[in-house]
Design an enzyme around this catalytic site. Sequence first.
Site, PDB file in Angstrom:
ATOM      1  N   CYS A 153       1.523 -11.156  19.363  1.00 28.39           N
ATOM      2  CA  CYS A 153       0.744 -10.487  18.308  1.00 28.39           C
ATOM      3  C   CYS A 153       1.176 -11.055  16.965  1.00 28.39           C
ATOM      4  O   CYS A 153       2.345 -10.962  16.598  1.00 28.39           O
ATOM      5  CB  CYS A 153       0.968  -8.972  18.327  1.00 28.39           C
ATOM      6  SG  CYS A 153       0.213  -8.158  16.895  1.00 28.39           S
ATOM      7  N   CYS A 171       2.491  -8.219  14.494  1.00 27.82           N
ATOM      8  CA  CYS A 171       3.888  -7.801  14.694  1.00 27.82           C
ATOM      9  C   CYS A 171       4.830  -8.986  14.639  1.00 27.82           C
ATOM     10  O   CYS A 171       6.028  -8.811  14.470  1.00 27.82           O
ATOM     11  CB  CYS A 171       4.070  -7.136  16.049  1.00 27.82           C
ATOM     12  SG  CYS A 171       3.161  -5.612  16.273  1.00 27.82           S
ATOM     13  N   LYS A 186      -3.231  -2.530   5.879  1.00 32.63           N
ATOM     14  CA  LYS A 186      -3.916  -3.441   4.981  1.00 32.63           C
ATOM     15  C   LYS A 186      -5.422  -3.175   5.025  1.00 32.63           C
ATOM     16  O   LYS A 186      -6.089  -3.178   4.009  1.00 32.63           O
ATOM     17  CB  LYS A 186      -3.629  -4.884   5.415  1.00 32.63           C
ATOM     18  CG  LYS A 186      -3.413  -5.806   4.226  1.00 32.63           C
ATOM     19  CD  LYS A 186      -3.209  -7.215   4.681  1.00 32.63           C
ATOM     20  CE  LYS A 186      -4.002  -8.149   3.782  1.00 32.63           C
ATOM     21  NZ  LYS A 186      -4.288  -9.423   4.426  1.00 32.63           N
ATOM     22  N   HIS A 214       4.047   1.251   2.276  1.00 32.70           N
ATOM     23  CA  HIS A 214       5.205   0.567   1.703  1.00 32.70           C
ATOM     24  C   HIS A 214       5.871   1.456   0.652  1.00 32.70           C
ATOM     25  O   HIS A 214       7.090   1.549   0.568  1.00 32.70           O
ATOM     26  CB  HIS A 214       4.788  -0.733   1.002  1.00 32.70           C
ATOM     27  CG  HIS A 214       4.208  -1.778   1.904  1.00 32.70           C
ATOM     28  ND1 HIS A 214       2.862  -2.002   1.986  1.00 32.70           N
ATOM     29  CD2 HIS A 214       4.794  -2.664   2.725  1.00 32.70           C
ATOM     30  CE1 HIS A 214       2.632  -2.999   2.832  1.00 32.70           C
ATOM     31  NE2 HIS A 214       3.797  -3.424   3.298  1.00 32.70           N
ATOM     32  N   CYS A 255      -2.727  -5.167  20.911  1.00 28.88           N
ATOM     33  CA  CYS A 255      -1.475  -4.548  20.492  1.00 28.88           C
ATOM     34  C   CYS A 255      -1.757  -3.126  19.991  1.00 28.88           C
ATOM     35  O   CYS A 255      -2.729  -2.900  19.275  1.00 28.88           O
ATOM     36  CB  CYS A 255      -0.880  -5.389  19.362  1.00 28.88           C
ATOM     37  SG  CYS A 255       0.418  -4.589  18.451  1.00 28.88           S
ATOM     38  N   LYS A 307      -3.606   5.613  10.267  1.00 30.87           N
ATOM     39  CA  LYS A 307      -2.483   4.936   9.631  1.00 30.87           C
ATOM     40  C   LYS A 307      -2.942   4.096   8.431  1.00 30.87           C
ATOM     41  O   LYS A 307      -3.918   3.374   8.520  1.00 30.87           O
ATOM     42  CB  LYS A 307      -1.817   4.026  10.671  1.00 30.87           C
ATOM     43  CG  LYS A 307      -0.644   3.222  10.143  1.00 30.87           C
ATOM     44  CD  LYS A 307      -0.196   2.190  11.177  1.00 30.87           C
ATOM     45  CE  LYS A 307       0.787   1.209  10.563  1.00 30.87           C
ATOM     46  NZ  LYS A 307       1.059   0.063  11.442  1.00 30.87           N
ATOM     47  N   HIS A 322      -1.855  -3.084  16.265  1.00 27.80           N
ATOM     48  CA  HIS A 322      -2.874  -3.934  15.630  1.00 27.80           C
ATOM     49  C   HIS A 322      -4.112  -4.064  16.514  1.00 27.80           C
ATOM     50  O   HIS A 322      -4.404  -5.157  17.016  1.00 27.80           O
ATOM     51  CB  HIS A 322      -2.298  -5.317  15.315  1.00 27.80           C
ATOM     52  CG  HIS A 322      -1.162  -5.278  14.369  1.00 27.80           C
ATOM     53  ND1 HIS A 322       0.157  -5.250  14.776  1.00 27.80           N
ATOM     54  CD2 HIS A 322      -1.140  -5.199  13.007  1.00 27.80           C
ATOM     55  CE1 HIS A 322       0.943  -5.180  13.704  1.00 27.80           C
ATOM     56  NE2 HIS A 322       0.195  -5.145  12.631  1.00 27.80           N
ATOM     57  N   HIS A 331       0.848  -1.195   0.000  1.00 23.13           N
ATOM     58  CA  HIS A 331       0.000   0.000   0.000  1.00 23.13           C
ATOM     59  C   HIS A 331       0.884   1.246   0.000  1.00 23.13           C
ATOM     60  O   HIS A 331       2.103   1.152  -0.146  1.00 23.13           O
ATOM     61  CB  HIS A 331      -0.974  -0.042   1.176  1.00 23.13           C
ATOM     62  CG  HIS A 331      -0.338  -0.284   2.512  1.00 23.13           C
ATOM     63  ND1 HIS A 331       0.541   0.615   3.089  1.00 23.13           N
ATOM     64  CD2 HIS A 331      -0.423  -1.331   3.382  1.00 23.13           C
ATOM     65  CE1 HIS A 331       0.935   0.144   4.257  1.00 23.13           C
ATOM     66  NE2 HIS A 331       0.385  -1.038   4.452  1.00 23.13           N
TER      67      HIS A 331
HETATM   68 ZN   LIG Z   1       0.973  -5.969  16.685  1.00 28.57          ZN
END
Ligand SMILES: [Zn+2]
Length: 504
Positions: free
Chosen positions: A128, A131, A298, A21, A145, A295, A148, A18
């Site tokens: 997680c 991560c 995905k 990246h 997390c 942020k 996430h 995305h």
């Molecule tokens: Zn994470």
Amino acid sequence: MPKFYLTTAIDYSNGDPHLGHALEKVGADCIARYRRVRGDQVHFLMGMDEHAQAVIQAAEQNGQTPQAWVDLMALRFADFWRRLEVCNDDWIRTTEPRHRETVTELLRRIQRHHPDDLYIGDYEGLYCTGCEEFKQPAQIVNGRCIEHPTLELVRTKERNHFFRLSRYRDTLLELITSGRFKVEPAIRRNEIVRLLKDGLQDISVSRQRLSWGIPFPDDPDQTVYVWFDALINYLSATGFPVDGYQRLWPADLHIVGKGITRFHCVIWPAMLLAAEEAIPSAVWAHGYVQWEGTKMSKTAGTAVTLGEAIDRHGPDALRYFLLREVGFEADGNFSWERFDERYTADLADGLGNLVSRSLAMIVKYREGVIPGVATDTTLDQAGREVIERYARAMDAYDLRGGAEAAWDLVATANLYIQQVAPWKLAKEAREAELDTALAALARALYRLAVLAGPFIPGKASSIWEALGASGRPGDPLWGSLAAPPTEGLSTRRPETLFPKPANV
Ligand SMILES: [Zn+2]
């Protein structure tokens, strides 16, 4: 020529890249191109992190074997980077034999040099899968997390190999605070220093009986922990341990996102110290691309795909917008409105218009041949000032500052045309003054092609060709910027560099 070994983070093979990246790869590519112009022997590495558990899940969901899946993803990522004109010299995948061999060898060297640094222990903690790491209490908010918040943490208990990371706290603190190991920008360095001052815990570096990964040396029941595996890619690509790898190693710059600095600024150098290997010179941690304040990830990536963003105004425009507007230091926003505004103002009306007007006048008044007048004009003075400011910014990886400097020269040159009014000089047959103005504009275009090249390599090449210059604007041309050799070049009017779409 000094060597400059530059790397980006390697990406998980679990979905298309995305804009986040893309910012990292384009920023690294911009630095690589700038260092080449300065005359460095650049080696630019990118690649794929293929041993994550998320890969197995993604492969299963798509009805593929993990290997078939990572092969497909590697092609997809590489295709996006080609479209964005990223000029990496090497492409490493962690499933390659050269990488597996280096991982095994590095672990053996740690065992040999510091046998106490690896030991077996029990671990219980919250893991997680986003991560791929056990999270500490400070990294958990509302039971999730921080990075996430949509994923469940998995309580995991198993017997693993541990790395005695705690032993390296004082050494790392000294290396970072003394500047021998540079962590930039300062906000990230301060975070790492705080983390080190709070103390380090040993980390688990293997997982039990995972079928996908690199077997732990002499313990086939255990698989090397995916992060420990992934970090080593930077060394694998140098040819380590075969003699001659020191031609590249240590890395001069690792470029990573701000969320993975602990791995790159703490765990990675500690692993190298334990193996008695040289540590990298510097880590640069960029911020995130935000979409409407959150942020880009995905999940959020569905709001805008990388393919759409490239198609909007072409790859050069996207590269320019990411580095100029979003920025390579802190978090920055992406929006279609700002993208369209920047495209129109900076690229179509700014640089595009300057190139088109200047070359059209040289064609019209001098049959395309650039006059040989070396008179130092106000435009040349502005050019030299910009070159200095540009170099200061680019040397500090302030890519936004570099772009600002180059585009200040665009504005100055457009203003110069207004003030000098070459069409008036032509009408009044003031030939010497007209020669001076056209020669000064040609030198400005030469300088701009070289300075803007790291940001918009495709369009910089078009300017270069239209100028009639030899070689390419990405060649080691820095020394020629003081007095660009444009006299006598045969120019032509280029096609419109940045066409205005009907809807903008
Ligand atoms: Zn994470």
